[in-house]
Design an enzyme around this catalytic site. Structure first.
Site, PDB file in Angstrom:
ATOM      1  N   HIS A 147      70.605  44.172  47.389  1.00 41.44           N
ATOM      2  CA  HIS A 147      71.458  43.489  46.334  1.00 41.44           C
ATOM      3  C   HIS A 147      71.903  42.208  46.456  1.00 41.44           C
ATOM      4  O   HIS A 147      71.631  41.625  45.944  1.00 41.44           O
ATOM      5  CB  HIS A 147      72.643  44.708  45.944  1.00 41.44           C
ATOM      6  CG  HIS A 147      72.836  45.506  45.109  1.00 41.44           C
ATOM      7  ND1 HIS A 147      73.759  46.762  45.131  1.00 41.44           N
ATOM      8  CD2 HIS A 147      71.910  45.971  44.170  1.00 41.44           C
ATOM      9  CE1 HIS A 147      72.943  47.963  44.652  1.00 41.44           C
ATOM     10  NE2 HIS A 147      72.499  47.197  44.067  1.00 41.44           N
ATOM     11  N   GLU A 194      55.425  54.642  43.179  1.00 43.85           N
ATOM     12  CA  GLU A 194      56.146  54.257  43.914  1.00 43.85           C
ATOM     13  C   GLU A 194      56.668  55.039  44.732  1.00 43.85           C
ATOM     14  O   GLU A 194      56.819  54.984  45.956  1.00 43.85           O
ATOM     15  CB  GLU A 194      57.650  54.117  43.376  1.00 43.85           C
ATOM     16  CG  GLU A 194      57.607  53.373  41.447  1.00 43.85           C
ATOM     17  CD  GLU A 194      59.168  53.476  41.231  1.00 43.85           C
ATOM     18  OE1 GLU A 194      59.560  53.100  41.097  1.00 43.85           O
ATOM     19  OE2 GLU A 194      58.572  54.299  40.564  1.00 43.85           O
ATOM     20  N   CYS A 217      55.491  44.766  40.565  1.00 44.07           N
ATOM     21  CA  CYS A 217      56.824  44.217  40.158  1.00 44.07           C
ATOM     22  C   CYS A 217      57.744  44.733  41.088  1.00 44.07           C
ATOM     23  O   CYS A 217      58.858  44.158  41.143  1.00 44.07           O
ATOM     24  CB  CYS A 217      56.687  45.509  38.442  1.00 44.07           C
ATOM     25  SG  CYS A 217      57.320  47.431  39.216  1.00 44.07           S
TER      26      CYS A 217
END
Length: 556
Positions: A186, A415, A486
């Site tokens: 994060h 993924e 992405c």
């Protein structure tokens, strides 16, 4: 004497300034016993502190907006976790004070997750921050956090909690360095969103003395301690040269010989759109829709609420491409009404598309809302599913899109290694692929993307990961379809060139990275990118791959 430390660069730019350390963590509360008749009062105190901290996190999120808001809302949900609160109440009932009960309950939860090897173990910095905020409120002591300073500084911390990162003042915090964290933590994601140079996973960063001058290169991961005037000048000039290149670069993404590589933005909701538009994004390559579902973990948002939010984003890119990822719930994004509470390893369980196929009404509502939001707009809408493992998954998703009457392209995220290995099979059911390199690295190397100790294996330059990207891109080319990236890998300008050379057809990233990638791509031909990609894949480590590509692109 100048020394050089090496961490993981996660946010571009150079910061030179004096070291300031994060505030001291909350001290461990004393373990004293309370009489039984005081238990109700202490339980009330605990609940009030929890609610106050959750409200504060949500308020900070509202101020920060964008990606930070979603992260902080998830952290507020963590503070209010009913199982944790039940444990706090139990500990108070048997004689603990409110602050000691909170401290011990969080410690037990933290240890349980770490020992079980769960995906959520990577969120320990978030968990510790919530605990510290609740305990500080109960003890009546100042909240640990960013130091007060009238002069700009470089912030040093063991790790940065989202609540601290989200509201950093870039005019005071020149950059930051953390001992823990990884390229997809994060802290790293929010640093890129803020445009603050940052280096993570730097062992020994906490030992740097207060007031020491350091130079932080967020592109390379180098931290120069007591840099010479020569080094400062060199870094400053390099940073100025990069700024000049950015200013001179505009328009669609392309190599120097005209090979087009659309540069798209990763967004979390309408609040992220202005920055994407300002950066010259050619559309959206990853619209994370989780933000809508975090407002109330007990139920899904209404179709009308979803239509309103989706339309705001679609309207911002007339004639542009907007790729929407349907809800990716599970693992580190649990939702009470969707996610099993007793999974031994949520990252390897019911997550993403698996969750939606188990709750078809949630998927149907979201797809219907997207269809209605796009009505009458000239946007090129594409919708993709997370965590697709094989052709069966891809078909189930495509069928659901058709049943909802969605007039859009249907795609699959790559993924999971199986999706890369069998990409041609998956492309029989969908029209495009999008590589989520963060999770693809995690599952390829069995390395939790939030754990700094395994950051070497999270490095998107790992040759094995590049091999999987190449397999996916080659499959898409053979089927006459597109294959974008992405994941965070696309935000590295040098790696963006390599990805282009591997055959990737579009790149999506945080808005702040778009100018850097555009300027770097414009310096090199497609043939140079292809040679750099081949050189990187011929190596045996991430560092060797990076150096090999750099040598090709610099003409060495």
């Amino acid at each position: 004497m100048e020394t050089t430390l090496r961490g993981v660069g996660v946010s571009h730019g150079v910061a030179i300034g004096e070291v300031r350390h994060m505030g001291t963590a909350v001290l461990e509360p004393p373990a004293k016993q309370i009489p039984a008749d005081e238990a109700p009062r202490e339980q009330g105190r605990a609940r009030q502190a929890v609610e106050a901290v959750a409200a504060d996190l949500i308020a900070r999120g509202n101020l920060a907006g964008g990606e930070a808001q979603h992260v902080l809302e998830a952290q507020a949900m963590m503070a209010q976790d009913p199982e944790l609160m039940a444990d706090v109440d139990r500990r108070i009932t048997v004689g603990s004070t409110a602050e000691r009960a909170v401290y011990d309950a969080f410690a037990a939860y933290r240890a349980l997750l770490a020992n079980a090897g769960e995906y959520l173990a990577g969120r320990v910095a978030d968990l510790d921050d919530v605990r510290n905020r609740i305990v500080a409120r109960l003890l009546g002591v100042p909240m640990p956090g960013v130091p007060d300073s009238d002069e700009p500084y470089v912030l040093i911390a063991r790790d940065l909690a989202p609540a601290d990162t989200a509201l950093l003042d870039p005019t005071l915090v020149l950059g930051f360095v953390t001992e823990e964290g990884g390229p997809t933590s994060h802290s790293a994601i929010l640093a890129r969103a803020l445009g603050v140079p940052a280096v993570v996973a730097l062992p020994g960063a906490g030992e740097l003395a207060e007031g020491t001058v350091v130079a932080v290169d967020g592109s390379t991961g180098d931290v120069f301690v007591d840099p010479s005037e020569e080094k400062r000048t060199e870094l400053t000039e390099a940073a100025e040269a990069r700024k000049a290149a950015l200013a001179a670069s505009s328009g669609p993404g392309a190599t120097s010989d005209g090979h087009k590589v659309p540069l798209l933005a990763n967004i979390g909701g309408p609040a992220d759109v202005p920055a994407a538009v300002e950066a010259g994004a050619e559309g959206v390559g990853l619209f994370r829709t989780e933000f809508l579902f975090l407002d109330d973990s007990a139920k899904a948002p209404s179709e009308a609420k979803q239509v309103e939010a989706y339309r705001k984003v679609l309207e911002a890119f007339p004639e542009g491409r907007v790729v929407v990822r349907v809800l990716d719930a599970g693992a580190d994004k649990p939702l009470d009404f969707l996610t099993p509470a007793d999974e031994p390893n949520p990252a390897l369980g019911v997550r993403g598309l698996r969750t939606l196929l188990d709750h078809p009404e949630v998927l149907r509502t979201q797809l219907t809302a997207l269809a209605k939001a796009a009505e009458g707009l000239p946007v090129y809408l594409e919708v993709m599913a997370p965590m697709v493992a094989d052709r069966t998954d891809a078909k189930a998703f495509a069928d659901a899109c058709r049943e909802a009457g969605l007039q859009a392209k249907f795609g699959a995220m790559v993924e999971i290694p199986s999706a890369a290995l069998r990409a041609r099979s998956i492309l029989q059911e969908v029209e495009f692929l999008s590589l989520g390199t963060n999770d693809l690295a995690q599952y390829t190397f069995a390395a939790d993307r939030q754990v700094g100790a395994v950051s070497r294996l999270q490095d998107p330059w790992q040759p094995a990961l590049l091999d999987l990207v190449a397999l996916s891109a080659e499959a898409a080319k053979a089927e006459g379809k597109s294959c974008g990236v992405c994941g965070e890998a696309a935000s590295d300008p040098l790696l963006a060139c390599v990805l282009t050379g591997l055959g990737v057809t579009s790149l999506s990233m945080g808005a702040a990275s778009i100018p850097y990638v555009r300027a770097t791509l414009a310096k090199h031909t497609l043939a140079q990118c292809e040679r750099a990609a081949a050189a990187a894949r011929a190596t045996d480590s991430a560092e060797e791959a990076r150096l090999a590509a750099q040598a090709v692109l610099s003409g060495e």
